[in-house]
Design a protein around this motif. Structure first.
Motif, PDB file in Angstrom:
ATOM      1  N   UNK A 128     -52.210  76.060  -9.491  1.00  0.00           N
ATOM      2  CA  UNK A 128     -51.941  76.674  -8.389  1.00  0.00           C
ATOM      3  C   UNK A 128     -53.105  76.142  -7.106  1.00  0.00           C
ATOM      4  N   UNK A 129     -53.951  75.351  -7.497  1.00  0.00           N
ATOM      5  CA  UNK A 129     -54.753  74.735  -6.510  1.00  0.00           C
ATOM      6  C   UNK A 129     -54.159  73.510  -5.748  1.00  0.00           C
ATOM      7  N   UNK A 130     -53.843  73.491  -4.381  1.00  0.00           N
ATOM      8  CA  UNK A 130     -53.188  72.621  -3.742  1.00  0.00           C
ATOM      9  C   UNK A 130     -54.155  71.387  -3.405  1.00  0.00           C
ATOM     10  N   UNK A 131     -53.613  69.980  -3.683  1.00  0.00           N
ATOM     11  CA  UNK A 131     -54.246  69.060  -3.287  1.00  0.00           C
ATOM     12  C   UNK A 131     -53.424  67.896  -2.654  1.00  0.00           C
ATOM     13  N   UNK A 132     -53.768  67.293  -1.540  1.00  0.00           N
ATOM     14  CA  UNK A 132     -53.183  66.125  -0.675  1.00  0.00           C
ATOM     15  C   UNK A 132     -53.689  64.767  -1.094  1.00  0.00           C
ATOM     16  N   UNK A 133     -52.974  63.795  -0.790  1.00  0.00           N
ATOM     17  CA  UNK A 133     -53.077  62.539  -0.961  1.00  0.00           C
ATOM     18  C   UNK A 133     -53.611  62.213  -2.258  1.00  0.00           C
ATOM     19  N   UNK A 134     -52.650  62.455  -3.291  1.00  0.00           N
ATOM     20  CA  UNK A 134     -53.118  62.462  -4.705  1.00  0.00           C
ATOM     21  C   UNK A 134     -52.332  61.137  -5.199  1.00  0.00           C
ATOM     22  N   UNK A 135     -53.183  60.122  -5.935  1.00  0.00           N
ATOM     23  CA  UNK A 135     -52.659  58.991  -6.462  1.00  0.00           C
ATOM     24  C   UNK A 135     -52.971  59.485  -8.058  1.00  0.00           C
ATOM     25  N   UNK A 136     -52.561  58.353  -8.987  1.00  0.00           N
ATOM     26  CA  UNK A 136     -52.554  58.618 -10.169  1.00  0.00           C
ATOM     27  C   UNK A 136     -53.928  58.856 -10.859  1.00  0.00           C
ATOM     28  N   UNK A 137     -54.946  58.182 -10.303  1.00  0.00           N
ATOM     29  CA  UNK A 137     -56.522  58.512 -10.751  1.00  0.00           C
ATOM     30  C   UNK A 137     -56.900  59.871 -10.232  1.00  0.00           C
ATOM     31  N   UNK A 138     -56.446  60.279  -9.133  1.00  0.00           N
ATOM     32  CA  UNK A 138     -56.907  61.696  -8.686  1.00  0.00           C
ATOM     33  C   UNK A 138     -56.211  62.500  -9.588  1.00  0.00           C
ATOM     34  N   UNK A 139     -55.281  62.356  -9.707  1.00  0.00           N
ATOM     35  CA  UNK A 139     -54.298  63.462 -10.520  1.00  0.00           C
ATOM     36  C   UNK A 139     -54.917  63.756 -11.893  1.00  0.00           C
ATOM     37  N   UNK A 140     -55.229  62.532 -12.471  1.00  0.00           N
ATOM     38  CA  UNK A 140     -55.867  62.535 -13.926  1.00  0.00           C
ATOM     39  C   UNK A 140     -57.434  63.546 -13.586  1.00  0.00           C
ATOM     40  N   UNK A 141     -58.042  62.992 -12.627  1.00  0.00           N
ATOM     41  CA  UNK A 141     -59.380  63.662 -12.406  1.00  0.00           C
ATOM     42  C   UNK A 141     -59.179  65.303 -12.217  1.00  0.00           C
ATOM     43  N   UNK A 142     -58.027  65.535 -11.487  1.00  0.00           N
ATOM     44  CA  UNK A 142     -57.726  66.938 -11.098  1.00  0.00           C
ATOM     45  C   UNK A 142     -57.478  67.671 -12.520  1.00  0.00           C
ATOM     46  N   UNK A 143     -56.439  67.027 -13.047  1.00  0.00           N
ATOM     47  CA  UNK A 143     -56.038  67.706 -14.593  1.00  0.00           C
ATOM     48  C   UNK A 143     -57.270  68.019 -15.607  1.00  0.00           C
ATOM     49  N   UNK A 144     -58.004  66.888 -15.601  1.00  0.00           N
ATOM     50  CA  UNK A 144     -59.402  66.959 -16.614  1.00  0.00           C
ATOM     51  C   UNK A 144     -60.165  67.863 -16.035  1.00  0.00           C
ATOM     52  N   UNK A 145     -60.607  68.186 -14.820  1.00  0.00           N
ATOM     53  CA  UNK A 145     -61.429  69.268 -14.479  1.00  0.00           C
ATOM     54  C   UNK A 145     -60.782  70.574 -14.153  1.00  0.00           C
ATOM     55  N   UNK A 146     -59.606  70.816 -14.589  1.00  0.00           N
ATOM     56  CA  UNK A 146     -58.968  72.236 -14.338  1.00  0.00           C
ATOM     57  C   UNK A 146     -59.058  72.912 -15.563  1.00  0.00           C
ATOM     58  N   UNK A 147     -59.524  74.107 -15.342  1.00  0.00           N
ATOM     59  CA  UNK A 147     -59.582  75.199 -16.303  1.00  0.00           C
ATOM     60  C   UNK A 147     -58.177  75.876 -16.593  1.00  0.00           C
ATOM     61  N   UNK A 148     -57.762  75.733 -17.984  1.00  0.00           N
ATOM     62  CA  UNK A 148     -56.392  76.154 -18.248  1.00  0.00           C
ATOM     63  C   UNK A 148     -56.281  77.563 -18.230  1.00  0.00           C
ATOM     64  N   UNK A 149     -57.342  78.227 -18.284  1.00  0.00           N
ATOM     65  CA  UNK A 149     -57.219  79.643 -18.285  1.00  0.00           C
ATOM     66  C   UNK A 149     -57.425  80.280 -16.903  1.00  0.00           C
ATOM     67  N   UNK A 150     -57.683  79.500 -15.753  1.00  0.00           N
ATOM     68  CA  UNK A 150     -57.869  79.890 -14.579  1.00  0.00           C
ATOM     69  C   UNK A 150     -56.707  79.471 -13.669  1.00  0.00           C
ATOM     70  N   UNK A 151     -55.729  80.370 -13.354  1.00  0.00           N
ATOM     71  CA  UNK A 151     -54.694  79.884 -12.727  1.00  0.00           C
ATOM     72  C   UNK A 151     -54.180  80.939 -11.549  1.00  0.00           C
ATOM     73  N   UNK A 152     -54.240  80.290 -10.342  1.00  0.00           N
ATOM     74  CA  UNK A 152     -53.552  80.953  -9.136  1.00  0.00           C
ATOM     75  C   UNK A 152     -52.096  80.550  -9.018  1.00  0.00           C
TER      76      UNK A 152
END
Length: 156
Positions: A128-152
């Motif tokens: 639920x957290x929006x991000x722009x200008x995302x490439x593969x490396x940034x997507x991997x980093x966003x997913x790695x830092x995401x808390x699966x129990x915190x969801x908007x």
């Protein structure tokens, strides 16, 4: 809330009351429930049908037709990749392919057709957290830092 009524059913009645006068009230009601709980509990189908004078089949049909609605909590991390034209022009197709191939277990990947961030495409939402200008490396980093129990939950 009537005697013996579940909190989810009571919340469904409250959502109906908030949208009762609107034309096509079912969709905004479902979005409200999805935003609050992260899914639309099947137990609210008869409540919504009764309150809106619809059949249970009609309510269930709307829930099952639109990919934005879930009937159970999403497991793990939820990644939504925008595939609208502006994001496609900026690499969303490659990003979606990367997400489907590489994000692994515990990640649910969904395609959507506008996250309202066209100037900063390709856009994604991670839990639920929006991000722009995302490439593969940034997507991997966003997913790695995401808390699966915190969801908007994003609502349209």
């Amino acid at each position: 809330m009537t005697s013996g009524e579940s909190p989810v059913a009571a919340r469904a009645r409250s959502a109906v009351a908030a949208h009762r006068g609107e034309r096509g009230a079912l969709l905004p009601i479902l979005h409200d429930l999805q935003a609050e709980f992260g899914y639309v509990d099947p137990a609210v189908v008869p409540v919504l049908a009764e309150e809106l004078n619809l059949s249970r089949a009609e309510v269930h049909g709307v829930i099952s037709f639109y990919h934005d609605f879930r009937e159970s909590p999403a497991p793990g991390t939820v990644v939504r990749v925008c595939r609208a034209e502006a994001c496609q022009a900026n690499g969303a197709e490659a990003l979606m392919a990367h997400a489907e191939r590489n994000l692994g277990d515990g990640v649910t990947v969904q395609q959507v057709f506008c996250l309202g961030n066209c100037a900063l495409g390709p856009a994604v939402e991670v839990n639920g957290k929006l991000a722009g200008r995302v490439d593969a490396a940034r997507l991997d980093a966003l997913v790695a830092s995401a808390d699966p129990f915190e969801r908007k939950v994003h609502t349209v």
